[in-house]
Motif scaffolding. Sequence first.
Motif, PDB file in Angstrom:
ATOM      1  N   ALA A   1      58.986  32.790  39.835  1.00  0.00           N
ATOM      2  CA  ALA A   1      58.491  33.086  41.185  1.00  0.00           C
ATOM      3  C   ALA A   1      56.977  33.272  41.172  1.00  0.00           C
ATOM      4  CB  ALA A   1      59.179  34.340  41.731  1.00  0.00           C
ATOM      5  N   GLU A   2      56.466  33.944  40.137  1.00  0.00           N
ATOM      6  CA  GLU A   2      55.014  34.142  40.029  1.00  0.00           C
ATOM      7  C   GLU A   2      54.306  32.796  39.865  1.00  0.00           C
ATOM      8  OE1 GLU A   2      53.722  36.824  40.746  1.00  0.00           O
ATOM      9  OE2 GLU A   2      54.844  38.534  39.977  1.00  0.00           O
ATOM     10  N   PHE A   3      54.906  31.894  39.100  1.00  0.00           N
ATOM     11  CA  PHE A   3      54.274  30.583  38.909  1.00  0.00           C
ATOM     12  C   PHE A   3      54.261  29.794  40.216  1.00  0.00           C
ATOM     13  CE2 PHE A   3      53.890  26.169  37.507  1.00  0.00           C
ATOM     14  CZ  PHE A   3      52.778  26.276  36.680  1.00  0.00           C
ATOM     15  N   HIS A   4      55.304  29.963  41.015  1.00  0.00           N
ATOM     16  CA  HIS A   4      55.334  29.297  42.324  1.00  0.00           C
ATOM     17  C   HIS A   4      54.209  29.832  43.206  1.00  0.00           C
ATOM     18  CE1 HIS A   4      56.716  27.325  45.896  1.00  0.00           C
ATOM     19  NE2 HIS A   4      56.974  28.466  46.503  1.00  0.00           N
ATOM     20  N   HIS A   5      53.962  31.133  43.154  1.00  0.00           N
ATOM     21  CA  HIS A   5      52.845  31.713  43.909  1.00  0.00           C
ATOM     22  C   HIS A   5      51.516  31.121  43.430  1.00  0.00           C
ATOM     23  CE1 HIS A   5      55.271  35.612  44.936  1.00  0.00           C
ATOM     24  NE2 HIS A   5      55.574  34.587  45.723  1.00  0.00           N
ATOM     25  N   PHE A   6      51.372  30.983  42.121  1.00  0.00           N
ATOM     26  CA  PHE A   6      50.166  30.371  41.568  1.00  0.00           C
ATOM     27  C   PHE A   6      49.980  28.951  42.122  1.00  0.00           C
ATOM     28  CE2 PHE A   6      48.964  27.183  38.360  1.00  0.00           C
ATOM     29  CZ  PHE A   6      47.594  27.405  38.339  1.00  0.00           C
ATOM     30  N   GLU A   7      51.044  28.187  42.157  1.00  0.00           N
ATOM     31  CA  GLU A   7      50.963  26.815  42.653  1.00  0.00           C
ATOM     32  C   GLU A   7      50.514  26.770  44.106  1.00  0.00           C
ATOM     33  OE1 GLU A   7      54.170  24.139  40.233  1.00  0.00           O
ATOM     34  OE2 GLU A   7      55.003  25.622  41.608  1.00  0.00           O
ATOM     35  N   GLN A   8      51.000  27.702  44.916  1.00  0.00           N
ATOM     36  CA  GLN A   8      50.588  27.755  46.321  1.00  0.00           C
ATOM     37  C   GLN A   8      49.087  28.003  46.448  1.00  0.00           C
ATOM     38  OE1 GLN A   8      53.869  30.747  47.305  1.00  0.00           O
ATOM     39  NE2 GLN A   8      53.664  29.678  49.246  1.00  0.00           N
ATOM     40  N   LEU A   9      48.583  28.932  45.657  1.00  0.00           N
ATOM     41  CA  LEU A   9      47.155  29.253  45.698  1.00  0.00           C
ATOM     42  C   LEU A   9      46.311  28.106  45.154  1.00  0.00           C
ATOM     43  CD1 LEU A   9      47.628  32.904  44.494  1.00  0.00           C
ATOM     44  CD2 LEU A   9      46.581  32.280  46.682  1.00  0.00           C
TER      45      LEU A   9
ATOM     46  N   ASP B   1      47.087  24.949  45.179  1.00  0.00           N
ATOM     47  CA  ASP B   1      47.111  23.860  46.158  1.00  0.00           C
ATOM     48  C   ASP B   1      46.220  24.172  47.358  1.00  0.00           C
ATOM     49  OD1 ASP B   1      48.872  22.640  44.455  1.00  0.00           O
ATOM     50  OD2 ASP B   1      50.661  23.002  45.682  1.00  0.00           O
ATOM     51  N   ARG B   2      46.172  25.444  47.743  1.00  0.00           N
ATOM     52  CA  ARG B   2      45.327  25.830  48.877  1.00  0.00           C
ATOM     53  C   ARG B   2      43.849  25.683  48.516  1.00  0.00           C
ATOM     54  NH1 ARG B   2      44.517  25.610  54.106  1.00  0.00           N
ATOM     55  NH2 ARG B   2      43.268  27.355  54.910  1.00  0.00           N
ATOM     56  N   LEU B   3      43.490  26.076  47.322  1.00  0.00           N
ATOM     57  CA  LEU B   3      42.100  25.914  46.881  1.00  0.00           C
ATOM     58  C   LEU B   3      41.701  24.436  46.919  1.00  0.00           C
ATOM     59  CD1 LEU B   3      42.048  28.462  43.935  1.00  0.00           C
ATOM     60  CD2 LEU B   3      40.458  28.478  45.873  1.00  0.00           C
ATOM     61  N   ALA B   4      42.578  23.588  46.433  1.00  0.00           N
ATOM     62  CA  ALA B   4      42.285  22.154  46.447  1.00  0.00           C
ATOM     63  C   ALA B   4      42.176  21.644  47.877  1.00  0.00           C
ATOM     64  CB  ALA B   4      43.371  21.397  45.691  1.00  0.00           C
ATOM     65  N   ALA B   5      43.029  22.165  48.771  1.00  0.00           N
ATOM     66  CA  ALA B   5      43.044  21.706  50.159  1.00  0.00           C
ATOM     67  C   ALA B   5      41.763  22.061  50.903  1.00  0.00           C
ATOM     68  CB  ALA B   5      44.254  22.292  50.889  1.00  0.00           C
ATOM     69  N   VAL B   6      41.110  23.168  50.499  1.00  0.00           N
ATOM     70  CA  VAL B   6      39.867  23.553  51.183  1.00  0.00           C
ATOM     71  C   VAL B   6      38.634  23.029  50.449  1.00  0.00           C
ATOM     72  CG1 VAL B   6      40.950  25.600  52.172  1.00  0.00           C
ATOM     73  CG2 VAL B   6      39.670  25.821  50.026  1.00  0.00           C
TER      74      VAL B   6
ATOM     75  N   GLU C   1      37.727  25.992  38.510  1.00  0.00           N
ATOM     76  CA  GLU C   1      36.388  26.565  38.683  1.00  0.00           C
ATOM     77  C   GLU C   1      36.452  27.839  39.520  1.00  0.00           C
ATOM     78  OE1 GLU C   1      33.719  23.697  40.317  1.00  0.00           O
ATOM     79  OE2 GLU C   1      33.839  22.346  38.583  1.00  0.00           O
ATOM     80  N   ALA C   2      37.341  27.879  40.503  1.00  0.00           N
ATOM     81  CA  ALA C   2      37.487  29.078  41.336  1.00  0.00           C
ATOM     82  C   ALA C   2      38.085  30.234  40.542  1.00  0.00           C
ATOM     83  CB  ALA C   2      38.365  28.759  42.545  1.00  0.00           C
ATOM     84  N   MET C   3      38.965  29.928  39.594  1.00  0.00           N
ATOM     85  CA  MET C   3      39.615  30.975  38.797  1.00  0.00           C
ATOM     86  C   MET C   3      38.741  31.472  37.648  1.00  0.00           C
ATOM     87  SD  MET C   3      43.630  29.833  38.480  1.00  0.00           S
ATOM     88  CE  MET C   3      43.318  28.154  37.915  1.00  0.00           C
ATOM     89  N   ASP C   4      37.927  30.598  37.104  1.00  0.00           N
ATOM     90  CA  ASP C   4      37.204  30.886  35.864  1.00  0.00           C
ATOM     91  C   ASP C   4      36.395  32.187  35.868  1.00  0.00           C
ATOM     92  OD1 ASP C   4      36.438  29.861  33.167  1.00  0.00           O
ATOM     93  OD2 ASP C   4      34.431  30.003  34.078  1.00  0.00           O
ATOM     94  N   PRO C   5      35.702  32.552  36.981  1.00  0.00           N
ATOM     95  CA  PRO C   5      34.902  33.794  36.951  1.00  0.00           C
ATOM     96  C   PRO C   5      35.732  35.058  36.748  1.00  0.00           C
ATOM     97  CG  PRO C   5      34.244  32.397  38.786  1.00  0.00           C
ATOM     98  CD  PRO C   5      35.513  31.829  38.249  1.00  0.00           C
ATOM     99  N   PHE C   6      37.054  34.977  36.926  1.00  0.00           N
ATOM    100  CA  PHE C   6      37.887  36.177  36.872  1.00  0.00           C
ATOM    101  C   PHE C   6      38.706  36.277  35.594  1.00  0.00           C
ATOM    102  CE2 PHE C   6      37.270  34.670  41.207  1.00  0.00           C
ATOM    103  CZ  PHE C   6      36.571  35.745  41.727  1.00  0.00           C
TER     104      PHE C   6
END
Length: 261
Positions: A91-99, A101-106, A112-117
């Motif tokens: 379920a957690e991996f599915h949440h990751f996929e949603q996020l 995909d949303r990053l790619a969509a915008v 690159e968006a995840m790397d700073p964290f």
Amino acid sequence: METPDTAAKPPERPESTAAAEAAEENAAAPTGVAAQDWKTASADPQYRAAVVDLLGALAYGELAAFERLAEDAKLAPTLADKAELAKMASAEFHHFEQLRDRLAAVGAEPTEAMDPFVEALDGFHKQTAPSDWLEGLVKAYVGDSIASDFYREVAARLDVDTRRLVLGVLDDTGHASFAVEKVRAAIEAEPRVGGRLALWARRLMGEALSQSQRVVADRDALSTMLVGGVADGFDLAEVGRMFSRITEAHTKRMAALGLAA
């Protein structure tokens, strides 16, 4: 003498009561950025950058949660427990996929968006590595819930589309009731376990709050949004109230586990 018609009419509410209820309803309604969709809100480049940061932090958090639950499954005492954790990890991996995909969509590159964290979140998990099955359950229930409370507070200030996504990926995957059941049963079987787990949970509380502050402080766009420079951010008084609410929720979770806060 009342006629049947007049007797059937409900008493009119005082005008002041009706006005107060209307004011309360209007106060609760989203305003500013929180009432806008993504297309409108993202016209502000600083707001867009802040949301990309937020989604990047969340996405890596979900990916890390997936990895951690998969590792915790190895500590599970029974096959049924192992299977339950594997389901939660999925379920957690599915949440990751949603996020992701949303990053790619915008128009953002997800890695690159995840790397700073990565450094801050990996550091948190390294410092709070559980030594056994029960500590792993408490960490997932208490530590992850503190982070989720923080992100829910932030979500209230986001545009409609982003808020819907964030709240959706913060949905409980079933870990809460599972952790409560297992931890309470362990304490009932061996009461002295409760003291050790209470100390562990208090440590997690401090580390999780520090980690949240580090994540925000390291990203200019995100910190600017949270303190009111972009969107409807928090003023200093509201920041204090926010952390009070998070602490209160933590105390309730500790009580649900049968532990002292």
